[in-house]
Design an enzyme around this catalytic site. Structure first.
Site, PDB file in Angstrom:
ATOM      1  N   ASP A  43     -10.172  -5.508  -3.157  1.00  0.00           N
ATOM      2  CA  ASP A  43      -9.543  -4.501  -2.291  1.00  0.00           C
ATOM      3  C   ASP A  43     -10.429  -3.260  -2.282  1.00  0.00           C
ATOM      4  OD1 ASP A  43      -7.906  -2.353  -1.407  1.00  0.00           O
ATOM      5  OD2 ASP A  43      -6.100  -3.439  -2.012  1.00  0.00           O
ATOM      6  N   HIS A  84      -7.478  -5.967   0.934  1.00  0.00           N
ATOM      7  CA  HIS A  84      -6.283  -5.137   1.179  1.00  0.00           C
ATOM      8  C   HIS A  84      -5.467  -5.617   2.384  1.00  0.00           C
ATOM      9  CE1 HIS A  84      -4.092  -1.452   0.324  1.00  0.00           C
ATOM     10  NE2 HIS A  84      -4.114  -1.108   1.595  1.00  0.00           N
ATOM     11  N   SER A 124       0.828  -1.202   0.000  1.00  0.00           N
ATOM     12  CA  SER A 124       0.000   0.000   0.000  1.00  0.00           C
ATOM     13  C   SER A 124       0.872   1.265   0.000  1.00  0.00           C
ATOM     14  CB  SER A 124      -0.970  -0.054   1.185  1.00  0.00           C
ATOM     15  OG  SER A 124      -1.981   0.884   1.016  1.00  0.00           O
TER      16      SER A 124
HETATM   17  N1  LIG Z   1      -7.562   2.133   9.094  1.00  0.00           N
HETATM   18  C1  LIG Z   1      -7.884   2.333   7.721  1.00  0.00           C
HETATM   19  C2  LIG Z   1      -7.191   1.374   6.818  1.00  0.00           C
HETATM   20  C3  LIG Z   1      -5.728   1.324   7.044  1.00  0.00           C
HETATM   21  C4  LIG Z   1      -5.150   0.110   6.407  1.00  0.00           C
HETATM   22  O1  LIG Z   1      -5.828  -0.702   5.748  1.00  0.00           O
HETATM   23  N2  LIG Z   1      -3.868  -0.033   6.579  1.00  0.00           N
HETATM   24  C5  LIG Z   1      -3.183  -1.142   5.947  1.00  0.00           C
HETATM   25  C6  LIG Z   1      -2.095  -0.566   5.059  1.00  0.00           C
HETATM   26  S1  LIG Z   1      -2.749   0.670   3.986  1.00  0.00           S
HETATM   27  C7  LIG Z   1      -2.569  -2.030   6.995  1.00  0.00           C
HETATM   28  O2  LIG Z   1      -1.630  -2.756   6.703  1.00  0.00           O
HETATM   29  N3  LIG Z   1      -3.080  -2.000   8.220  1.00  0.00           N
HETATM   30  C8  LIG Z   1      -2.493  -2.691   9.340  1.00  0.00           C
HETATM   31  C9  LIG Z   1      -2.797  -4.146   9.453  1.00  0.00           C
HETATM   32  O3  LIG Z   1      -3.682  -4.660   8.747  1.00  0.00           O
HETATM   33  O4  LIG Z   1      -2.146  -4.802  10.278  1.00  0.00           O
HETATM   34  C10 LIG Z   1      -9.348   2.177   7.502  1.00  0.00           C
HETATM   35  O5  LIG Z   1      -9.985   1.619   8.385  1.00  0.00           O
HETATM   36  O6  LIG Z   1      -9.851   2.591   6.453  1.00  0.00           O
END
Ligand SMILES: N[C@@H](CCC(=O)N[C@@H](CS)C(=O)NCC(=O)O)C(=O)O
Length: 280
Positions: free
Chosen positions: A226, A259, A150
């Site tokens: 995604d 995602h 991402s």
């Molecule tokens: N918190 C955001 C999304 C953030 C998100 O999806 N972050 C990804 C990278 S862009 C991630 O790796 N999150 C941490 C995880 O899943 O451990 C939402 O709820 O829309």
């Protein structure tokens, strides 16, 4: 503070380690994780840098991707840094949104106040961290590759395209392909780099691929389920730009994947194999 070990655990015959150090370019203490495969006991091993996405620290990848088994088998180290400067002195988004400020450094050098003092993740990833890793661990830094997810996919692609001499290969999971053309990137670049969009181009994969003269092996996986695909990630823009620039990339659309790190875990073995082929 030079380098202090926070934790270590045996993992697939190698070691999963976590450290803290003071970063001069970020002007704060930073944590990073490093996996050393069993082969590192015999001598220097190749390294893959992993850049994580929004809201992550160095720990998300280490605990969720399941990469250690593959890194152990192929004999490569993996370094996972944090995603932004940290600490009480480091400014955050005034609204504490997840997509800007802490946990959202976008792997660039900020030029605007109050961000420019600490938000220099580009210099940290390209210069300071690799120098520290090379001096403290059994790593052959002539054999480096880079990957990410991402916002970290954007980081991996832009850093590799700007420094092709430093990396043997680059890969990404669901990368933000053109921050200049999506809300996450426009917010971050506007704040970190200012309103003049001509200054944003040096951190945009689409812009960089158009100008690239070198050709690195590039592998990208993107899930078609995604929820950020259409509004934020836009892999079609990258496919078109790469085709127009005659830059061969392997972009795979993976059916049904979202995602999350479940998606990353499903294909991390193939990414490590891809990098190992270019590193060993
Ligand atoms: N918190 C955001 C999304 C953030 C998100 O999806 N972050 C990804 C990278 S862009 C991630 O790796 N999150 C941490 C995880 O899943 O451990 C939402 O709820 O829309």
């Amino acid at each position: 503070m030079k380098l202090q070990k926070i934790s270590s655990a045996k993992c697939f015959d190698g070691e999963q380690l976590r450290y803290v150090h003071y970063s001069d370019v970020l002007q704060c203490e930073m944590k990073f994780s490093i996996f050393l495969p069993p082969k590192a006991k015999e001598g220097a091993v190749p390294v893959i840098y992993w850049l994580s996405g929004l809201t992550c620290t160095d720990e998300n990848f280490v605990t969720k991707a399941g990469a250690q088994e593959y890194a152990s088998d192929f004999g490569v180290a993996i370094v996972a840094p944090d995603t932004s400067p940290r600490g009480i002195d480091v400014p955050d988004d005034p609204e504490e949104a997840y997509d800007f400020g802490l946990g959202a450094g976008f792997y660039l050098n900020a030029t605007q106040e109050p961000w420019s003092k600490h938000y220099n993740m580009y210099d940290y990833i390209v210069h300071e961290l690799p120098q520290l890793i090379a001096s403290e661990f059994p790593i052959n830094s002539d054999l480096s590759s880079i990957s990410g997810h991402s916002m970290g996919g954007h980081g991996a692609l832009t850093i590799a395209l700007k420094n092709p001499e430093l990396f043997r290969s680059v890969s990404a999971f669901a990368p933000i392909c053109s921050p200049m053309q999506c809300p996450w990137g426009q917010k971050a670049f506007g704040n970190y780099l200012g309103d003049d969009e001509s200054r944003w181009k040096k951190y945009d994969t689409i812009e960089l691929i158009r100008k690239s003269t070198e050709r690195l092996p590039i592998l990208i996986d993107q899930g078609d389920a995604d929820n950020f695909l259409e509004a934020q990630l836009k892999p079609k823009l990258l496919e078109q730009a790469a085709m127009a620039a005659d830059y061969p990339i392997s972009l795979r659309i993976q059916s049904g994947y979202d995602h999350s790190y479940f998606f990353v875990a499903s294909f991390i073995g193939e990414h490590i194999k891809f990098h190992a082929k270019n590193l060993l």
